[in-house]
Design an enzyme around this catalytic site. Structure first.
Site, PDB file in Angstrom:
ATOM      1  N   GLY A  77      -1.564   1.331  -4.720  1.00 41.32           N
ATOM      2  CA  GLY A  77      -2.826   0.729  -4.306  1.00 41.32           C
ATOM      3  C   GLY A  77      -4.003   1.410  -4.971  1.00 41.32           C
TER       4      GLY A  77
ATOM      5  CE1 TYR B 254       5.030  -4.377 -12.019  1.00 33.85           C
ATOM      6  CE2 TYR B 254       4.362  -4.553  -9.723  1.00 33.85           C
ATOM      7  CZ  TYR B 254       4.042  -4.390 -11.051  1.00 33.85           C
ATOM      8  OH  TYR B 254       2.741  -4.226 -11.417  1.00 33.85           O
TER       9      TYR B 254
ATOM     10  CB  CYS C  35      -0.879   0.021   1.244  1.00 31.76           C
ATOM     11  SG  CYS C  35      -1.870  -1.455   1.449  1.00 31.76           S
TER      12      CYS C  35
ATOM     13  CG  ASN D 218       3.528  -0.452   2.353  1.00 28.57           C
ATOM     14  OD1 ASN D 218       4.594  -0.041   1.917  1.00 28.57           O
ATOM     15  ND2 ASN D 218       2.941  -1.516   1.849  1.00 28.57           N
ATOM     16  N   GLY D 219       2.536  -3.028   4.468  1.00 28.93           N
ATOM     17  CA  GLY D 219       3.310  -4.198   4.885  1.00 28.93           C
ATOM     18  C   GLY D 219       2.385  -5.281   5.384  1.00 28.93           C
TER      19      GLY D 219
HETATM   20  P1  AMP Z   1       3.373 -12.864 -15.050  1.00 30.18           P
HETATM   21  O1  AMP Z   1       2.647 -12.458 -16.266  1.00 30.18           O
HETATM   22  O2  AMP Z   1       2.482 -13.531 -14.037  1.00 30.18           O
HETATM   23  O3  AMP Z   1       4.617 -13.660 -15.293  1.00 30.18           O
HETATM   24  O4  AMP Z   1       3.841 -11.517 -14.309  1.00 30.18           O
HETATM   25  C1  AMP Z   1       4.919 -10.778 -14.779  1.00 30.18           C
HETATM   26  C2  AMP Z   1       4.478  -9.415 -15.188  1.00 30.18           C
HETATM   27  O5  AMP Z   1       3.715  -8.808 -14.144  1.00 30.18           O
HETATM   28  C3  AMP Z   1       5.672  -8.530 -15.430  1.00 30.18           C
HETATM   29  O6  AMP Z   1       5.417  -7.753 -16.597  1.00 30.18           O
HETATM   30  C4  AMP Z   1       5.772  -7.649 -14.192  1.00 30.18           C
HETATM   31  O7  AMP Z   1       6.135  -6.330 -14.532  1.00 30.18           O
HETATM   32  C5  AMP Z   1       4.382  -7.680 -13.598  1.00 30.18           C
HETATM   33  N1  AMP Z   1       4.381  -7.889 -12.141  1.00 30.18           N
HETATM   34  C6  AMP Z   1       5.340  -8.430 -11.380  1.00 30.18           C
HETATM   35  N2  AMP Z   1       4.963  -8.458 -10.078  1.00 30.18           N
HETATM   36  C7  AMP Z   1       3.742  -7.925 -10.010  1.00 30.18           C
HETATM   37  C8  AMP Z   1       2.818  -7.664  -8.946  1.00 30.18           C
HETATM   38  N3  AMP Z   1       3.107  -7.978  -7.677  1.00 30.18           N
HETATM   39  N4  AMP Z   1       1.636  -7.085  -9.260  1.00 30.18           N
HETATM   40  C9  AMP Z   1       1.339  -6.788 -10.538  1.00 30.18           C
HETATM   41  N5  AMP Z   1       2.170  -7.007 -11.596  1.00 30.18           N
HETATM   42  C10 AMP Z   1       3.355  -7.564 -11.335  1.00 30.18           C
END
Ligand code: AMP
Length: 493
Positions: A51, A268, A24, A125-126
């Site tokens: 969030g 990310y 968050c 957050n956490g």
């Molecule tokens: P996936 O398609 O499940 O392999 O997720 C990888 C993609 O989702 C990458 O393009 C990342 O930038 C993005 N991503 C990685 N972690 C998250 C997260 N916690 N929430 C949303 N998107 C994510």
């Protein structure tokens, strides 16, 4: 989750944790010349990426609290009248991360509680890993809980401690009982505090404004208010913003041998224009890209990012390649539809696949007949990479090589990043070669953990890489603790 649809805890081990895992955004301001509501509202806009499920602000005017908490995006949660009604020059705000399908206002924040010695507001957050234990103990003493979230547990514990101790001692007692990751913006009557867990897992920083001070999850929120970043809140530190606007008081309540900064914030989650623990996220991502070239660079016609997550990585990769006289050229080969939300909030695999296609479309001229390196920050389930590789091939790419700016994500996150369960993670039980085959890439390479620590300028032992190694800096039932943090197990209550 109240509706049982939180995508994170699903296997028996993962159910050991209570409530939703939340990544968050939090903010708190204490001003002298004006009401806090508008600056809080702008800060929440700056933290919206942290969030999108709910947004809230609580202020205090010296006599009483005012609050407005709504489901949805910041822009939809408040109108002019709401902002006007939030009187007072001290306040805190919160944006909450979406969990699949959840539309439950009981978990929306800031959380408020009124008790004999005042009014408390809390933005968190956490994720605590011993919330159930603390809740059970408080419930046995007569505390009534309205949500299953861990934030309410912190609020009740702090309220109880404030009946017996001054503010600093009360915070210290609560920090000594809770275990897990937390960056908190707290308001006790009209005093605003910032607290970061002793391992400093989630970010939190302090900024100076023209007429006061601010604590926020990311420095981009301070920039939005035309403020100056002072520094990060230190792991285990409590900062109390002085109501007269003349600075803040710092109390180092806990000290650990090793921090456990989340590397994934840099990879990310955080905004590239934020400075976290002394590093500008954008520069870290470019450095990760440069190291990706050093470790596994391949000469193709073009290198292209998965927008927007892979962009800084791909530009660092291309720069390092060109310095070594590689012919590889940086190109934008995929266009993003800005109006589609993050694919993760799609609850089913089918919807996730559809969302990738909705979100990204190739530019034929940069792809057709070319050998391509596709760069992204991470692979979680493998949905994005599988879909994009197929798309680029359909578009006529001669070869597609995938390069990832993080190590394989092989285990769940219990510290507040909504990843996926172990059985959904493609790297949980597959080697890099097997993943390469499954996503149908010509080659696949991830970045090493050493390169990540190097790019962040941190010791490996000061980082949380639980989602990579399956060993965590916190004591989680059914999981291994990493050796650097084993000296600090869950407190006995
Ligand atoms: P996936 O398609 O499940 O392999 O997720 C990888 C993609 O989702 C990458 O393009 C990342 O930038 C993005 N991503 C990685 N972690 C998250 C997260 N916690 N929430 C949303 N998107 C994510």
């Amino acid at each position: 989750m109240p509706d049982g649809r939180d995508p994170v805890p699903s296997s028996p081990t993962e159910n050991a944790l209570s409530g939703p895992t939340e990544k968050c955004g939090v903010v708190g301001v204490s001003l002298t010349e004006r009401d806090a509501a508008r600056p809080l509202y702008y800060s929440l806009y700056a933290l919206q990426h942290r969030g999108q499920e709910s947004a809230g602000i609580v202020t205090h005017d010296g006599f009483q609290q005012h609050d407005h908490v709504e489901m949805g995006l910041v822009g939809d949660a408040f109108d002019e009248d709401d902002i006007e009604s939030l009187r007072g020059s001290a306040g805190i705000g919160h944006v909450r991360y979406p969990t699949a399908g959840s539309v439950d206002k009981s978990c929306a924040q800031p959380f408020t509680v009124s008790f004999r010695s005042g009014a408390l507001g809390l933005s968190h957050n956490g994720n605590l890993v011993n919330a159930d234990d603390v809740r059970d103990e408080l419930a046995a003493q007569g505390h009534a809980f309205t949500s299953d979230g861990d934030t309410e547990v912190i609020a009740h514990d702090l309220a109880r401690n404030l009946l017996e101790a001054d503010l600093v001692r009360a915070v210290k007692r609560t920090m000594g009982r809770i275990h897990g990751s937390y960056s908190l913006a707290i308001m006790h009557d009209d005093t605003v505090l910032g607290v970061r867990d002793p391992e400093g897992n989630r970010p939190l920083c302090i900024g100076e404004l023209e007429d006061g001070y601010v604590v926020a999850s990311e420095s981009a929120a301070i920039d939005t208010l035309d403020g100056e970043l002072v520094r990060d809140v230190r792991p285990g530190e409590l900062v109390v913003l002085r109501p007269d606007g003349e600075g803040f008081d710092s109390y180092q309540l806990f000290e650990r041998e090793h921090t456990a900064h989340c590397f994934f914030e840099h990879v990310y989650f955080a905004r590239p224009d934020s400075v976290i623990d002394g590093s500008l996220v954008y520069e870290v991502r470019r450095e990760l890209g440069r190291k990706l070239w050093d470790e596994s660079g391949i000469d193709t016609d073009v290198v292209m990012p998965v927008p927007d997550s892979g962009r800084a990585f791909a530009s660092g990769y291309a720069e390092a390649a060109q310095e070594e006289d590689s012919k590889v050229e940086f190109a934008e080969g995929l266009m993003k539809n800005r109006y589609v939300g993050r694919t993760f909030i799609m609850p089913t695999q089918d919807e996730r696949e559809r969302a990738v296609r909705l979100k990204l479309n190739p530019i034929k001229s940069t792809v057709e007949g070319k050998t391509v390196t596709l760069v992204d920050d991470s692979i979680v389930r493998g949905t994005t990479s599988t879909q994009l590789l197929a798309l680029l091939r359909d578009c006529g790419a001669a070869e597609v090589h995938m390069r990832i700016g993080a190590p394989p994500i092989a285990a769940p996150c219990y510290m507040g990043i909504n990843m996926a369960t172990r059985d959904e993670l493609i790297a949980a039980d597959k080697s890099t070669e097997e993943i390469c085959d499954e996503i149908e890439a010509d080659s696949l390479a991830y970045l090493s953990t050493e390169a990540v620590a190097d790019a962040l300028g941190e010791e490996r032992d000061d980082l949380c890489m639980g989602c990579v190694t399956g060993e965590y800096p916190y004591d989680i039932e059914g999981e291994e603790m990493d050796s650097a943090h084993a000296a600090n197990p869950k407190p006995e209550l």
